[in-house]
Design a protein around this motif. Structure first.
Motif, short mmCIF file in Angstrom:
data_model
loop_
_atom_site.label_atom_id
_atom_site.label_comp_id
_atom_site.label_asym_id
_atom_site.label_seq_id
_atom_site.Cartn_x
_atom_site.Cartn_y
_atom_site.Cartn_z
N UNK A 31 32.51 54.20 21.17
CA UNK A 31 33.93 53.12 22.19
C UNK A 31 34.26 52.28 22.84
N UNK A 32 32.96 50.96 22.87
CA UNK A 32 33.75 50.57 23.20
C UNK A 32 33.29 49.28 22.68
N UNK A 33 34.28 49.02 22.44
CA UNK A 33 35.41 47.64 21.55
C UNK A 33 34.83 46.49 21.93
N UNK A 34 35.38 45.85 23.16
CA UNK A 34 34.76 44.84 23.48
C UNK A 34 34.00 43.94 23.24
N UNK A 35 32.89 44.11 22.47
CA UNK A 35 31.85 43.35 21.64
C UNK A 35 33.04 43.06 20.16
N UNK A 36 32.35 41.80 19.78
CA UNK A 36 33.67 41.82 18.62
C UNK A 36 32.75 41.56 17.74
N UNK A 37 33.15 42.36 16.31
CA UNK A 37 32.75 41.95 15.11
C UNK A 37 33.78 40.86 14.65
N UNK A 47 29.46 38.60 18.33
CA UNK A 47 29.35 40.31 19.16
C UNK A 47 28.10 40.45 19.79
N UNK A 48 27.85 38.78 20.83
CA UNK A 48 26.81 38.88 21.81
C UNK A 48 26.50 40.00 22.77
N UNK A 49 25.58 40.95 23.09
CA UNK A 49 25.17 41.73 24.08
C UNK A 49 24.12 41.49 24.20
N UNK A 50 23.87 41.93 25.52
CA UNK A 50 22.17 41.71 26.40
C UNK A 50 21.11 42.94 26.40
N UNK A 103 31.63 37.39 23.47
CA UNK A 103 30.17 36.56 23.42
C UNK A 103 29.80 35.02 23.65
N UNK A 104 30.91 34.95 24.23
CA UNK A 104 30.96 33.51 25.37
C UNK A 104 30.34 34.01 26.50
N UNK A 127 25.02 27.68 24.66
CA UNK A 127 26.81 28.17 24.27
C UNK A 127 27.29 28.11 22.73
N UNK A 128 25.50 26.53 22.09
CA UNK A 128 26.18 26.75 20.85
C UNK A 128 26.77 27.29 19.51
N UNK A 129 25.53 28.68 19.82
CA UNK A 129 25.96 29.21 18.45
C UNK A 129 27.16 30.36 18.52
N UNK A 130 27.90 30.16 19.82
CA UNK A 130 29.03 30.79 19.44
C UNK A 130 30.32 29.73 19.46
N UNK A 131 30.97 30.31 18.54
CA UNK A 131 32.23 29.85 17.88
C UNK A 131 33.36 29.71 18.72
N UNK A 132 34.30 28.98 18.32
CA UNK A 132 35.65 29.54 19.13
C UNK A 132 36.99 28.93 17.94
N UNK A 133 37.00 29.44 17.48
CA UNK A 133 37.80 29.01 16.73
C UNK A 133 39.21 28.10 17.49
N UNK A 134 39.40 28.63 18.44
CA UNK A 134 40.69 27.65 19.42
C UNK A 134 40.05 26.19 20.00
#
Length: 153
Positions: A31-37, A47-50, A103-104, A127-134
């Motif tokens: 139920x940890x929904x902060x990590x996104x698909x 979906x980045x986590x440590x 993820x950022x 952070x290059x591998x993290x895409x921000x659509x905005x």
């Protein structure tokens, strides 16, 4: 199969298929929904986590890789949302839609653990591998610098 993993500092035992992506174990089982698909192919970074302090893409990481290890999600970065990065994100109004932000933040936190005073190039590279659509990349960089105590904003 039983998987033992420390999630955000709490020991968990999960009875799941060892090939289940870590993302689905986090979201659907715990139920940890902060990590996104985002993309499901480790291309967008949502979906980045440590995993033992290293960033991984939870969408392609089988839960078996976390067996006996420690996973930190955005929920575990700071239980009260008071991590310096989270405060800087709010102070500078970084998110627009917010979808990529977990993820950022997780990539930025890993960077600051290794490099407490990163250069712009190091922030951009990390952070290059993290895409921000905005397209909030300049605000993201400014927030990382603020959290590192490198800006006056």
């Amino acid at each position: 199969m039983s998987i033992r993993v420390r999630i955000n500092g709490v020991e968990k035992e999960l009875d799941v298929d060892p090939e289940m992506p870590l993302l689905w174990a986090l979201r659907d089982v715990l139920g940890l929904t902060g990590t996104k698909y985002g993309c499901g192919q480790a291309l967008c970074g949502a979906c980045t986590v440590h995993l033992d302090g290293q960033t991984v893409r939870a969408c392609v990481t089988p839960i078996r890789r976390a067996d006996g290890h420690s996973v930190t999600t955005i929920e575990g970065l700071s239980p009260d949302g008071n991590h310096p990065l989270q405060r800087a994100w709010v102070d500078l109004g970084v998110p627009q839609c917010g979808f990529c932000q977990a993820g950022q933040l997780m990539c930025a936190a890993a960077l600051l653990e290794k490099k407490p005073k990163p250069t712009d190039a190091e922030i951009d590279h990390s952070l290059a591998g993290n895409l921000c659509r905005c397209g909030t990349y300049t605000r993201i960089r400014a927030a990382v610098k603020k959290a590192a105590g490198m800006s006056e904003e």
